[in-house]
Design an enzyme around this catalytic site. Structure first.
Site, PDB file in Angstrom:
ATOM      1  CG  HIS A  90     -28.280 -81.113 -22.635  1.00 18.96           C
ATOM      2  ND1 HIS A  90     -28.826 -80.304 -21.668  1.00 18.96           N
ATOM      3  CD2 HIS A  90     -27.232 -80.416 -23.179  1.00 18.96           C
ATOM      4  CE1 HIS A  90     -28.138 -79.167 -21.611  1.00 18.96           C
ATOM      5  NE2 HIS A  90     -27.168 -79.206 -22.517  1.00 18.96           N
ATOM      6  CD  GLU A  93     -30.736 -83.267 -20.481  1.00 22.06           C
ATOM      7  OE1 GLU A  93     -31.637 -82.545 -20.966  1.00 22.06           O
ATOM      8  OE2 GLU A  93     -29.705 -82.791 -19.956  1.00 22.06           O
ATOM      9  NE  ARG A 148     -24.259 -80.537 -20.635  1.00 25.40           N
ATOM     10  CZ  ARG A 148     -25.243 -80.023 -19.893  1.00 25.40           C
ATOM     11  NH1 ARG A 148     -26.132 -80.819 -19.329  1.00 25.40           N
ATOM     12  NH2 ARG A 148     -25.352 -78.730 -19.716  1.00 25.40           N
ATOM     13  CG  HIS A 218     -33.075 -79.394 -20.763  1.00 23.14           C
ATOM     14  ND1 HIS A 218     -31.728 -79.385 -21.044  1.00 23.14           N
ATOM     15  CD2 HIS A 218     -33.599 -78.370 -21.475  1.00 23.14           C
ATOM     16  CE1 HIS A 218     -31.443 -78.410 -21.884  1.00 23.14           C
ATOM     17  NE2 HIS A 218     -32.571 -77.773 -22.161  1.00 23.14           N
ATOM     18  CD  GLU A 292     -33.320 -79.416 -16.307  1.00 23.69           C
ATOM     19  OE1 GLU A 292     -33.180 -80.638 -16.497  1.00 23.69           O
ATOM     20  OE2 GLU A 292     -32.541 -78.563 -16.770  1.00 23.69           O
TER      21      GLU A 292
HETATM   22  C1  BHK Z   1     -31.304 -74.263 -17.796  1.00 27.25           C
HETATM   23  C2  BHK Z   1     -31.506 -73.083 -18.469  1.00 27.25           C
HETATM   24  C3  BHK Z   1     -30.424 -72.323 -18.865  1.00 27.25           C
HETATM   25  C4  BHK Z   1     -29.141 -72.728 -18.558  1.00 27.25           C
HETATM   26  C5  BHK Z   1     -28.944 -73.920 -17.865  1.00 27.25           C
HETATM   27  C6  BHK Z   1     -30.015 -74.706 -17.476  1.00 27.25           C
HETATM   28  C7  BHK Z   1     -29.819 -75.960 -16.728  1.00 27.25           C
HETATM   29  C8  BHK Z   1     -29.532 -77.141 -17.634  1.00 27.25           C
HETATM   30  C9  BHK Z   1     -28.161 -77.010 -18.251  1.00 27.25           C
HETATM   31  O1  BHK Z   1     -28.074 -76.751 -19.446  1.00 27.25           O
HETATM   32  O2  BHK Z   1     -27.144 -77.160 -17.544  1.00 27.25           O
HETATM   33  C10 BHK Z   1     -29.556 -78.405 -16.824  1.00 27.25           C
HETATM   34  C11 BHK Z   1     -29.489 -79.609 -17.709  1.00 27.25           C
HETATM   35  O3  BHK Z   1     -29.086 -79.634 -18.810  1.00 27.25           O
HETATM   36  C12 BHK Z   1     -30.017 -80.842 -17.258  1.00 27.25           C
HETATM   37  O4  BHK Z   1     -31.109 -81.024 -18.072  1.00 27.25           O
HETATM   38 ZN    ZN Z   2     -30.327 -80.723 -20.317  1.00 29.75          ZN
END
Ligand code: BHK
Ligand code: ZN
Length: 349
Positions: A90, A93, A148, A218, A292
């Site tokens: 993303h 981040e 994002r 992330h 995260e």
């Molecule tokens: C993690 C693993 C698999 C699917 C979703 C997530 C949470 C992640 C997302 O893709 O929404 C949260 C995020 O980006 C913030 O870093």
């Molecule tokens: Zn993310």
């Protein structure tokens, strides 16, 4: 729906990220580096790695930037098990690519002195993709700090990009994802429609027999997630994945007291299909984790540069802790297997 204001003045927070002034304009581990700086850094680190690191291009992004994987490990004649780690799926981040750069620096500079790192790189290879979503990352530096997704375009929609972490072929677009191209969680037109996702998935499929662990970095929320996110079903290896996660998060906490929560994605954060960790796990990469990183929302994606060093230091402990745990567990499993084999031999013949 309840809500609370976490960031009163967003512009002040954007301006406040570079709080380690005066900031050097060249590459720095305590700065959020631009893609141009990261490219130059990868070349110079590879040249000075005395054979410990090699570079390999796994394909180009939508806008034509080279996706470069760094392979770190002591050269060996026999095939070594490997870890794959990516950062920056993303775009916004920013602490994530900062961590991949920190990891590479630590690996190269502590090999030969730190016993844990030395045995890790003697026995395994680590593939590091410092920025997965390069086009998006570049866009957050130049145009929109809060972007994002990828930057791909399709005729028929004026909206740009898909969420790479909804574009993997794992329960694709069945829940927690949007089929609206304008959404921030758009799953894409088909699984792996995003070239960046296809390039990474192809690389992992090609090296499936050696890759034993998949780590994707992330931010933010301070979570250590593992499969599944696309279903509420527990992973077959749930207990082991949980044990490793708890070991890693307690190693992380030992440095500055930073608290992480561990668990399956679906119940720990939210159900979301098409994520990279679920896809890698279903391919057969057992130790599949989504980190995260800091913080829990005070600064969110706009984590000040003064927190890069402590965040990376504590996360190093988590990664090294996880590796230690799963090597210990697989050693134990191998011993049990060997024992069973021996007893079969004894009793059957
Ligand atoms: C993690 C693993 C698999 C699917 C979703 C997530 C949470 C992640 C997302 O893709 O929404 C949260 C995020 O980006 C913030 O870093
Ligand atoms: Zn993310």
């Amino acid at each position: 729906m309840e809500h609370s204001v976490l960031i009163e003045d967003l512009q002040a927070a954007v301006d406040g990220q570079a709080d380690l002034k005066p900031t050097p304009r060249a590459h720095s581990y305590t700065k959020y580096n631009t893609w141009t700086d990261i490219v130059a850094w990868m070349s110079s680190m590879t040249s000075s790695s005395s054979g410990l690191m090699t570079k390999q291009v796994i394909g180009n992004t939508y806008e034509g930037r080279a996706m470069t994987v760094l392979k770190i490990g002591k050269a060996s004649s026999s095939t070594k098990p490997a870890i794959f780690m990516d950062c920056g799926i993303h775009a916004r981040e920013w602490i994530s690519p900062a961590f991949c750069q920190w990891f590479v620096k630590e690996a190269l500079s502590t090999y030969g002195t730190d016993s844990q790192m030395t045995s890790l790189l003697d026995q395994m290879d680590v593939y590091v993709l410092p920025v997965f979503n390069i086009d998006g990352y570049d866009f957050t530096h130049k145009s929109n700090r809060m972007w994002r997704k990828t930057r791909s375009r399709r005729s028929g929609s004026s909206c740009i990009g898909a969420d790479p972490n909804r574009n993997f072929d794992a329960g694709w677009c069945s829940m927690g994802a949007s089929s609206n191209p304008c959404s921030d969680t758009f799953c894409g037109y088909t699984p792996e429609s995003e070239i960046e996702v296809k390039n990474v998935a192809d690389f992992i499929r090609r090296n499936k027999s050696t890759i034993k662990a998949y780590l994707t970095i992330h931010s933010y929320s301070q979570l250590l997630l593992f499969p599944y996110s696309y279903t509420y079903d527990l992973a077959a290896d749930h207990n082991e994945l949980m044990k490793v996660a708890e070991g890693a998060s307690s190693a992380l906490r030992s440095l500055y007291g930073t608290r992480y929560t561990s668990g399956p994605g679906a119940t720990t954060i939210y159900p979301a299909a098409g994520g990279s960790d679920d896809w890698a796990y279903d391919l057969g990469v057992k130790y599949s984790y989504t980190f995260e990183l800091r913080d829990t929302g005070r600064y969110g994606f706009l984590l000040p540069e003064s927190q890069i060093k402590p965040t990376c230091e504590e996360t190093m402990l988590a990664v090294k802790g996880a590796v230690k745990f799963w090597r210990r567990i697989s050693l134990k499993l191998n011993k049990i297997r060997a024992l069973k084999f021996t007893s079969k031999g004894i009793f059957k013949h």
